[in-house]
Design an enzyme around this catalytic site. Structure first.
Site, PDB file in Angstrom:
ATOM      1  N   GLY A  38      11.370  -7.888   2.959  1.00  0.00           N
ATOM      2  CA  GLY A  38      11.166  -9.263   2.484  1.00  0.00           C
ATOM      3  C   GLY A  38      12.465 -10.056   2.516  1.00  0.00           C
ATOM      4  N   ASN A  55       3.914  -0.979   5.807  1.00  0.00           N
ATOM      5  CA  ASN A  55       3.541   0.052   6.774  1.00  0.00           C
ATOM      6  C   ASN A  55       2.083   0.459   6.599  1.00  0.00           C
ATOM      7  OD1 ASN A  55       5.675   0.594   8.551  1.00  0.00           O
ATOM      8  ND2 ASN A  55       6.839   1.608   6.934  1.00  0.00           N
ATOM      9  N   LYS A  84       3.326   3.337  15.164  1.00  0.00           N
ATOM     10  CA  LYS A  84       4.263   3.240  14.042  1.00  0.00           C
ATOM     11  C   LYS A  84       3.930   4.284  12.981  1.00  0.00           C
ATOM     12  CE  LYS A  84       7.579   1.485  11.580  1.00  0.00           C
ATOM     13  NZ  LYS A  84       7.588   0.401  10.626  1.00  0.00           N
ATOM     14  N   GLU A 143       5.058   6.029  -0.617  1.00  0.00           N
ATOM     15  CA  GLU A 143       3.943   5.516   0.190  1.00  0.00           C
ATOM     16  C   GLU A 143       3.248   6.654   0.950  1.00  0.00           C
ATOM     17  OE1 GLU A 143       4.853   0.930   1.218  1.00  0.00           O
ATOM     18  OE2 GLU A 143       5.871   2.344   2.510  1.00  0.00           O
TER      19      GLU A 143
HETATM   20  N1  LIG Z   1      12.951  -0.698   4.961  1.00  0.00           N
HETATM   21  C1  LIG Z   1      12.567  -0.490   6.208  1.00  0.00           C
HETATM   22  O1  LIG Z   1      13.386  -0.150   7.071  1.00  0.00           O
HETATM   23  C2  LIG Z   1      11.140  -0.734   6.620  1.00  0.00           C
HETATM   24  C3  LIG Z   1      10.856  -0.881   7.986  1.00  0.00           C
HETATM   25  C4  LIG Z   1       9.554  -1.168   8.354  1.00  0.00           C
HETATM   26  C5  LIG Z   1       8.555  -1.279   7.401  1.00  0.00           C
HETATM   27  N2  LIG Z   1       8.848  -1.088   6.088  1.00  0.00           N
HETATM   28  C6  LIG Z   1       7.751  -1.237   5.099  1.00  0.00           C
HETATM   29  O2  LIG Z   1       7.916  -2.508   4.474  1.00  0.00           O
HETATM   30  C7  LIG Z   1       7.369  -2.478   3.153  1.00  0.00           C
HETATM   31  C8  LIG Z   1       8.447  -2.925   2.181  1.00  0.00           C
HETATM   32  O3  LIG Z   1       9.470  -1.914   2.183  1.00  0.00           O
HETATM   33  P1  LIG Z   1      10.985  -2.184   1.768  1.00  0.00           P
HETATM   34  O4  LIG Z   1      11.787  -1.094   2.386  1.00  0.00           O
HETATM   35  O5  LIG Z   1      11.334  -3.593   2.046  1.00  0.00           O
HETATM   36  O6  LIG Z   1      10.897  -1.944   0.177  1.00  0.00           O
HETATM   37  P2  LIG Z   1      11.980  -2.332  -0.946  1.00  0.00           P
HETATM   38  O7  LIG Z   1      13.335  -2.488  -0.355  1.00  0.00           O
HETATM   39  O8  LIG Z   1      11.767  -1.349  -2.043  1.00  0.00           O
HETATM   40  O9  LIG Z   1      11.504  -3.772  -1.424  1.00  0.00           O
HETATM   41  C9  LIG Z   1      10.347  -3.998  -2.154  1.00  0.00           C
HETATM   42  C10 LIG Z   1      10.613  -5.180  -3.054  1.00  0.00           C
HETATM   43  O10 LIG Z   1       9.404  -5.501  -3.751  1.00  0.00           O
HETATM   44  C11 LIG Z   1       9.790  -5.895  -5.057  1.00  0.00           C
HETATM   45  N3  LIG Z   1       8.633  -5.849  -5.968  1.00  0.00           N
HETATM   46  C12 LIG Z   1       7.954  -4.786  -6.426  1.00  0.00           C
HETATM   47  N4  LIG Z   1       6.951  -5.176  -7.231  1.00  0.00           N
HETATM   48  C13 LIG Z   1       7.010  -6.534  -7.260  1.00  0.00           C
HETATM   49  C14 LIG Z   1       6.243  -7.518  -7.925  1.00  0.00           C
HETATM   50  N5  LIG Z   1       5.205  -7.221  -8.723  1.00  0.00           N
HETATM   51  N6  LIG Z   1       6.576  -8.817  -7.730  1.00  0.00           N
HETATM   52  C15 LIG Z   1       7.609  -9.148  -6.926  1.00  0.00           C
HETATM   53  N7  LIG Z   1       8.383  -8.260  -6.278  1.00  0.00           N
HETATM   54  C16 LIG Z   1       8.072  -6.961  -6.446  1.00  0.00           C
HETATM   55  C17 LIG Z   1      10.883  -4.926  -5.433  1.00  0.00           C
HETATM   56  O11 LIG Z   1      11.582  -5.406  -6.550  1.00  0.00           O
HETATM   57  P3  LIG Z   1      12.763  -4.627  -7.311  1.00  0.00           P
HETATM   58  O12 LIG Z   1      14.019  -5.272  -6.816  1.00  0.00           O
HETATM   59  O13 LIG Z   1      12.535  -4.864  -8.758  1.00  0.00           O
HETATM   60  O14 LIG Z   1      12.658  -3.167  -6.912  1.00  0.00           O
HETATM   61  C18 LIG Z   1      11.686  -4.935  -4.136  1.00  0.00           C
HETATM   62  O15 LIG Z   1      12.582  -6.036  -4.113  1.00  0.00           O
HETATM   63  C19 LIG Z   1       6.901  -1.036   2.921  1.00  0.00           C
HETATM   64  O16 LIG Z   1       5.532  -0.918   3.211  1.00  0.00           O
HETATM   65  C20 LIG Z   1       7.725  -0.244   3.937  1.00  0.00           C
HETATM   66  O17 LIG Z   1       7.093   0.968   4.298  1.00  0.00           O
HETATM   67  C21 LIG Z   1      10.122  -0.840   5.649  1.00  0.00           C
END
Ligand SMILES: NC(=O)c1ccc[n+]([C@@H]2O[C@H](COP(=O)([O-])OP(=O)(O)OC[C@H]3O[C@@H](n4cnc5c(N)ncnc54)[C@H](OP(=O)(O)O)[C@@H]3O)[C@@H](O)[C@H]2O)c1
Length: 295
Positions: free
Chosen positions: A14, A99, A176, A257
């Site tokens: 995000g 994902n 993926k 996940e």
């Molecule tokens: N990271 C990668 O390289 C990657 C690549 C491709 C796909 N993905 C996929 O993308 C998705 C997101 O992953 P990510 O790695 O970006 O996760 P992440 O870094 O853990 O980010 C998730 C965010 O969501 C926030 N959040 C959780 N509950 C919330 C709520 N109720 N309201 C508002 N914000 C909330 C968290 O807040 P806090 O700051 O409080 O924790 C955190 O900032 C997943 O499905 C993952 O599998 C990730």
């Protein structure tokens, strides 16, 4: 015309997407965050990007938006759904940047299915602190060909993000998922990507991927015969210290996940009568809770 975009969950993905969208003055970006922060700083392979979008932490502050981008972990979708009522009007659309292969089912409890766009994101990205993100390579996003797709793709016209409609979205999503499913080996061994150079770890990755690919083919995906070797090669090409998000979540001891990764392979495999013992074992082991001895 300026469009308002609310990003729910400004973590790694995000925050990455929001930082790039903020570079385009045609967009007003609102970050719906659980943990507040002052500004976004994205370390890209070509240098840092700084952005100062509006960060809100209560759904009462939400504003109607043309697009809502859901980028929390999938297991946080339910609490994140509290942002939908204030962020959506009749014309709003929701892109799910998570994902898996079941994006629409995952949030159709809160948003009509015909307004949900699944998005497959490809870019190793890490969140180092709230609002501090590291992008470790180029970003690509794939969406299915459908009525919502062109509008979403246009949002990224003036960014380097390679966002496109996929001719065969099922194949893109299952490919993926095959890559993600192999990541269970990292989460189980608590070893980063470099473990794929170990021949036994690589053998397990191949077995997991072969099962996932068999299920994906039964679901209509067109996956190459050598996808298991391809996936192992992808892990071997990553920086040896790269930590996938399943592994990262396991390190924190919180939820993972696993259900939308190896779990969906097991579930859909059962529906097709395809055995998935390696994925089944990965799910079971990753769900084992620590039992502390008492007395
Ligand atoms: N990271 C990668 O390289 C990657 C690549 C491709 C796909 N993905 C996929 O993308 C998705 C997101 O992953 P990510 O790695 O970006 O996760 P992440 O870094 O853990 O980010 C998730 C965010 O969501 C926030 N959040 C959780 N509950 C919330 C709520 N109720 N309201 C508002 N914000 C909330 C968290 O807040 P806090 O700051 O409080 O924790 C955190 O900032 C997943 O499905 C993952 O599998 C990730």
């Amino acid at each position: 015309m300026m469009s308002t975009i609310t990003v729910i969950g400004p973590g790694a993905i995000g925050g990455l997407v929001a930082a790039w969208l903020c570079q385009d003055s045609e967009h007003e970006i609102i970050l719906a965050a659980r943990t507040p922060f002052e500004s976004l700083r994205l370390e890209t392979p070509d240098g840092p990007l700084q952005a100062h979008p509006r960060v809100i932490t209560s759904p009462t502050e939400a504003r109607p938006s043309e697009w809502v981008l859901l980028a929390t972990k999938a297991y946080d979708s339910e609490p994140a759904s509290a942002w939908f009522p204030g962020s959506m009007t009749d014309g709003s659309r929701v892109a799910v940047l998570q994902n898996g292969v079941d994006h629409v089912e995952r949030i159709s409890e809160w948003v009509p299915s015909d307004r949900i766009l699944p998005v497959i994101v490809d870019c190793p990205t890490e969140r180092r602190a709230p609002g501090r993100i590291r992008q470790r390579g180029p970003v690509s996003m794939r969406v299915p060909r459908c009525g919502l797709a062109a509008g979403f793709v246009r949002l990224f016209d003036r960014t380097p993000i390679d966002c496109r409609q996929a001719d065969d979205f099922a194949t893109a999503a299952w490919r993926k998922l095959c890559i993600n499913a192999a990541g269970a080996v990292n989460a189980l061994t608590l070893e980063p990507a470099g473990v794929a150079h170990d021949s036994e770890a690589a053998r397990l990755m191949r077995l997991i991927v072969e099962e996932a690919a068999a299920v994906g083919r039964a679901e209509g995906a067109n996956l190459a015969d050598d996808i298991a070797d391809e996936v192992v090669a992808i892990y071997r090409e990553q920086p040896p210290d790269a930590v996938n998000s399943l592994h990262a979540d396991r390190l924190t001891g919180g939820p993972t996940e696993i259900d939308l990764r190896n779990g969906i392979v097991v579930q859909r495999g059962a529906a097709h009568g395809i055995p998935t013992p390696c994925n089944d074992m990965a799910v079971a082991l990753l769900k084992v809770k620590r039992v502390l001895a008492t007395g």
